[in-house]
Motif scaffolding. Structure first.
Motif, PDB file in Angstrom:
ATOM      1  N   ALA A   1       0.837  -1.204   0.000  1.00 30.79           N
ATOM      2  CA  ALA A   1       0.000   0.000   0.000  1.00 30.79           C
ATOM      3  C   ALA A   1       0.871   1.252   0.000  1.00 30.79           C
ATOM      4  N   VAL A   2       1.942   1.228   0.820  1.00 27.97           N
ATOM      5  CA  VAL A   2       2.827   2.392   0.892  1.00 27.97           C
ATOM      6  C   VAL A   2       3.521   2.620  -0.453  1.00 27.97           C
ATOM      7  N   VAL A   3       4.037   1.512  -1.030  1.00 26.04           N
ATOM      8  CA  VAL A   3       4.713   1.609  -2.327  1.00 26.04           C
ATOM      9  C   VAL A   3       3.756   2.176  -3.371  1.00 26.04           C
ATOM     10  N   LEU A   4       2.518   1.690  -3.357  1.00 20.30           N
ATOM     11  CA  LEU A   4       1.515   2.145  -4.318  1.00 20.30           C
ATOM     12  C   LEU A   4       1.269   3.647  -4.159  1.00 20.30           C
ATOM     13  N   LEU A   5       1.152   4.070  -2.887  1.00 17.06           N
ATOM     14  CA  LEU A   5       0.919   5.485  -2.599  1.00 17.06           C
ATOM     15  C   LEU A   5       2.037   6.341  -3.197  1.00 17.06           C
ATOM     16  N   PHE A   6       3.297   5.889  -2.998  1.00 14.27           N
ATOM     17  CA  PHE A   6       4.438   6.639  -3.518  1.00 14.27           C
ATOM     18  C   PHE A   6       4.408   6.671  -5.041  1.00 14.27           C
ATOM     19  N   LEU A   7       4.003   5.562  -5.649  1.00 10.67           N
ATOM     20  CA  LEU A   7       3.953   5.506  -7.112  1.00 10.67           C
ATOM     21  C   LEU A   7       2.920   6.489  -7.651  1.00 10.67           C
ATOM     22  N   ILE A   8       1.744   6.524  -7.013  1.00  9.32           N
ATOM     23  CA  ILE A   8       0.687   7.454  -7.451  1.00  9.32           C
ATOM     24  C   ILE A   8       1.177   8.898  -7.308  1.00  9.32           C
ATOM     25  N   TRP A   9       1.790   9.164  -6.153  1.00 10.56           N
ATOM     26  CA  TRP A   9       2.342  10.483  -5.850  1.00 10.56           C
ATOM     27  C   TRP A   9       3.349  10.886  -6.947  1.00 10.56           C
TER      28      TRP A   9
ATOM     29  N   ALA B   1       3.225  17.899 -13.961  1.00  9.47           N
ATOM     30  CA  ALA B   1       4.407  18.767 -13.921  1.00  9.47           C
ATOM     31  C   ALA B   1       4.323  19.780 -12.782  1.00  9.47           C
ATOM     32  N   ILE B   2       4.010  19.285 -11.612  1.00 11.12           N
ATOM     33  CA  ILE B   2       3.888  20.167 -10.445  1.00 11.12           C
ATOM     34  C   ILE B   2       5.267  20.656 -10.043  1.00 11.12           C
ATOM     35  N   ARG B   3       5.335  21.945  -9.665  1.00  9.23           N
ATOM     36  CA  ARG B   3       6.646  22.489  -9.322  1.00  9.23           C
ATOM     37  C   ARG B   3       7.113  21.938  -7.974  1.00  9.23           C
ATOM     38  N   PRO B   4       8.405  21.583  -7.895  1.00 10.15           N
ATOM     39  CA  PRO B   4       8.908  20.844  -6.728  1.00 10.15           C
ATOM     40  C   PRO B   4       8.702  21.573  -5.399  1.00 10.15           C
ATOM     41  N   PHE B   5       8.716  22.923  -5.376  1.00  7.12           N
ATOM     42  CA  PHE B   5       8.585  23.561  -4.058  1.00  7.12           C
ATOM     43  C   PHE B   5       7.142  23.537  -3.570  1.00  7.12           C
ATOM     44  N   LEU B   6       6.187  23.213  -4.502  1.00  6.95           N
ATOM     45  CA  LEU B   6       4.802  23.015  -4.067  1.00  6.95           C
ATOM     46  C   LEU B   6       4.593  21.584  -3.606  1.00  6.95           C
TER      47      LEU B   6
ATOM     48  N   PRO C   1       6.969  18.162  -4.133  1.00 11.79           N
ATOM     49  CA  PRO C   1       8.064  17.445  -4.787  1.00 11.79           C
ATOM     50  C   PRO C   1       7.716  15.970  -4.996  1.00 11.79           C
ATOM     51  N   ALA C   2       8.215  15.414  -6.073  1.00  8.00           N
ATOM     52  CA  ALA C   2       8.001  13.986  -6.314  1.00  8.00           C
ATOM     53  C   ALA C   2       8.826  13.182  -5.307  1.00  8.00           C
ATOM     54  N   PRO C   3       8.366  11.989  -4.958  1.00  3.91           N
ATOM     55  CA  PRO C   3       9.109  11.183  -3.982  1.00  3.91           C
ATOM     56  C   PRO C   3      10.553  10.952  -4.382  1.00  3.91           C
ATOM     57  N   SER C   4      10.796  10.764  -5.665  1.00  7.52           N
ATOM     58  CA  SER C   4      12.174  10.519  -6.101  1.00  7.52           C
ATOM     59  C   SER C   4      13.058  11.705  -5.729  1.00  7.52           C
ATOM     60  N   LEU C   5      12.517  12.908  -5.927  1.00  7.15           N
ATOM     61  CA  LEU C   5      13.266  14.114  -5.586  1.00  7.15           C
ATOM     62  C   LEU C   5      13.467  14.221  -4.069  1.00  7.15           C
ATOM     63  N   VAL C   6      12.405  13.885  -3.324  1.00  2.00           N
ATOM     64  CA  VAL C   6      12.485  13.910  -1.861  1.00  2.00           C
ATOM     65  C   VAL C   6      13.615  13.002  -1.398  1.00  2.00           C
ATOM     66  N   PHE C   7      13.637  11.787  -1.930  1.00  2.00           N
ATOM     67  CA  PHE C   7      14.663  10.830  -1.511  1.00  2.00           C
ATOM     68  C   PHE C   7      16.044  11.331  -1.887  1.00  2.00           C
TER      69      PHE C   7
END
Ligand SMILES: Nc1ncnc2c1ncn2[C@@H]1O[C@H](COP(=O)(O)OP(=O)(O)OP(=O)(O)O)[C@@H](O)[C@H]1O
Ligand SMILES: [Mg+2]
Lengths: 265, 255
Positions: A21-29, A37-42, A44-50
């Motif tokens: 469920a957690v993995v799925l949530l991150f994938l959707i996010w 194309a949401i701007r990262p400071f609004l 951020p995608a999980p990949s960027l967070v990590f």
């Protein structure tokens, strides 16, 4: 070692849906961030967070230790104060009548409002943060323990009386052991709340800690790092909760699995 | 040894006072086995609790060896209707619990507990938790717990009530065997008339609302007792008499 591999397999079967469920949530996010194309400071995608959290790893680790210290101290204070308090409440009607309103008052005060007052009064050190953490965490532990002490079946109380147990013996040898599952229900809630309490205190006054990191990161629009701190906090809460559950299973094997209804409040 | 002297017990309730026992007198000799039978609610458990010193009588008194019982005594042990084992303690620790609580546990306590558990057929279960035992096994643990205190008075409140008929018969005989080897008075509450007759020297029949002693019946059967004796005329006569007393002459008949 067959039984232990079987246990691990069973454990995996139990945790697999949660992890999925957690993995799925991150994938959707991730999908939403990229797709729109949401701007990262609004957001951020999980990949960027990590990536950004990992890049700032030593800093994050330092703040994590600071928060963990506050959480553990506040949690320890909750345990050290709640258990005797619960026993006092149970042992005397007059004490219960005197203490319960006070307890409810401490719960009605918003801790965010209390934190700055405490910091002014006690100085910008660890103490006010630990007190705020304690105030947030201890209440369910008191209520749970009292419930457990009161829920002891009258037959067991009568057995104690037939064995000529005094009030203190009855409390320590019969009521308290019976209350263990309830106590652990309260401890699990308190562990999760201690993390909340520590962060609340850090928001108001701290030079370190994940709460402080979130605030300073956001002030400089380093949103990914703030998200990283939030994720670290979540992991910390989960680990503390699991540590309590593990302690219960190791020390009181009869307790887990036989928890009475309502033990978790 | 136990002298119950014109006891009365009132319980306060929301609809005024309930008279649970009225003018109950009874004498139990040392080493005697007395059974108490009577309809539900006629005050059997209340009487037992007063002998145990758990509740005080409203008037009258219970004397043990001549001195009034005002609090639980070390020489009295009680077996409750439910096993009431400590869920957190294993079988061995449950059995030794009263002695540990009363600080009377010594070096030999554990060995004696193991021996008692062995006679109750519980060898190998010493380290099990109560929830891992069947109802009958739990009740046997509770009986061992009472016996380990080596009481001079053993009070049993429907100790076999929750057991199936087979286990019940087996345990009745086991109880008799243990009782015969000791100097121990037993007061045994039961709903089963044959059980009362099989076990007891005397059967106290109580009548309800308020609880009184209707009659005390001597059982003239040789010991050791066995279930073969159920066929004897003396057994049948005693059982009939008790039945008649309980149902007050209006013996229930199947249509
Ligand atoms: N604590 C109490 N408060 C009020 N009334 C009580 C209390 N204990 C017993 N009674 C009343 O006293 C009477 C006798 O109760 P007791 O439990 O002694 O009956 P009993 O003969 O053991 O019944 P049973 O065979 O069903 O166990 C009942 O009418 C009961 O309602
Ligand atoms: Mg009863």
């Amino acid at each position: 070692m067959r039984p232990s591999t079987a246990r691990i397999a069973a454990g995996l079967r139990e945790t697999a849906p949660g992890i999925a469920a957690v993995v799925l949530l991150f994938l959707i996010w991730e999908g939403i961030c990229r797709g729109f194309a949401i701007r990262p400071f609004l957001l951020p995608a999980p990949s960027l967070v990590f990536a950004q959290t990992l890049a700032a790893w030593p800093v994050v680790l330092k703040h994590t230790w600071a928060t963990l210290g506050t959480v553990l101290l506040g949690f320890a204070a909750s345990v050290a104060i709640s258990l005797p308090l619960a026993m006092l409440i149970v042992s005397s009607r007059a004490l219960a009548a005197a203490l319960y309103p006070l307890l409810v008052i401490t719960q009605s005060i918003p801790k965010v409002a209390l934190a700055p007052i405490l910091i002014v009064a006690l100085g910008a050190n660890e103490l006010p943060r630990v007190i705020v953490t304690f105030l947030v965490a201890f209440f369910p532990l008191v209520v749970g323990t009292v419930a457990g002490l009161m829920a002891t079946p009258p037959e067991l109380i009568e057995l104690g009386r037939a064995c000529r147990a005094g009030r203190l013996q009855e409390l320590l040898r019969i009521r308290l052991p019976f209350a263990i599952p309830f106590v652990f229900g309260g401890l699990k809630v308190a562990a999760a709340l201690a993390v909340v309490g520590a962060v609340v205190a850090e928001f108001v006054g701290a030079e370190a800690g994940l709460g402080y990191l979130i605030q300073t990161s956001m002030a400089f629009f380093k949103t990914p790092l703030a998200f990283g701190a939030v994720i670290v906090l979540a992991v910390m809460g989960i680990l503390l909760f699991q540590a309590v559950a593990l302690t219960e299973r190791l020390l009181f094997p009869w307790s887990s699995g036989a928890a009475p209804p309502g033990a978790g409040l | 040894m136990i002298r119950i002297d014109r006891i009365r017990k009132l319980f306060p309730t929301r609809e005024g006072e309930v008279e649970a026992l009225r003018d109950v007198s009874l004498h139990v000799a040392a080493g005697e086995f007395v059974a108490i039978v009577g309809a539900s609610g006629c005050g059997k458990s209340t009487l037992l609790r007063m002998i145990a010193g758990l509740i005080p009588p409203s008037s009258g008194q219970v004397l043990l060896d001549g001195s009034p019982v005002t609090a639980p005594r070390a020489e009295t042990a009680m077996v409750f209707q439910a096993a009431t084992l400590l869920p957190w303690a294993d079988v061995l620790r449950n059995v030794t619990f009263p002695l540990r609580l009363m600080k009377q546990a010594g070096a030999g306590t554990e060995a004696r507990a193991r021996a008692l558990l062995a006679t109750a057929g519980l060898t190998g279960f010493e380290r099990r938790l109560p929830r891992e035992l069947s109802g009958g096994m739990q009740q046997r643990v509770a009986i061992c717990r009472a016996l380990l205190q080596e009481p001079r008075v053993l009070l049993m409140d429907e100790p076999f009530g929750a057991l199936d008929a087979l286990t019940r018969e087996e345990m009745s005989l086991e109880l008799l065997r243990i009782w015969q080897g000791r100097e121990m008075a037993v007061v045994f509450v039961t709903h089963s008339i044959p059980e009362a007759v099989l076990l007891a020297d005397r059967v106290v029949v109580m009548s309800p609302r308020p609880g009184r002693v209707a009659e005390v019946i001597e059982i003239d059967l040789p010991r050791p007792r066995s279930f073969e004796q159920e066929a004897l005329p003396a057994f049948q006569a005693a059982a009939q008499r008790i039945r008649a007393l309980i149902y007050g002459g209006r013996l229930p008949r199947a249509a």
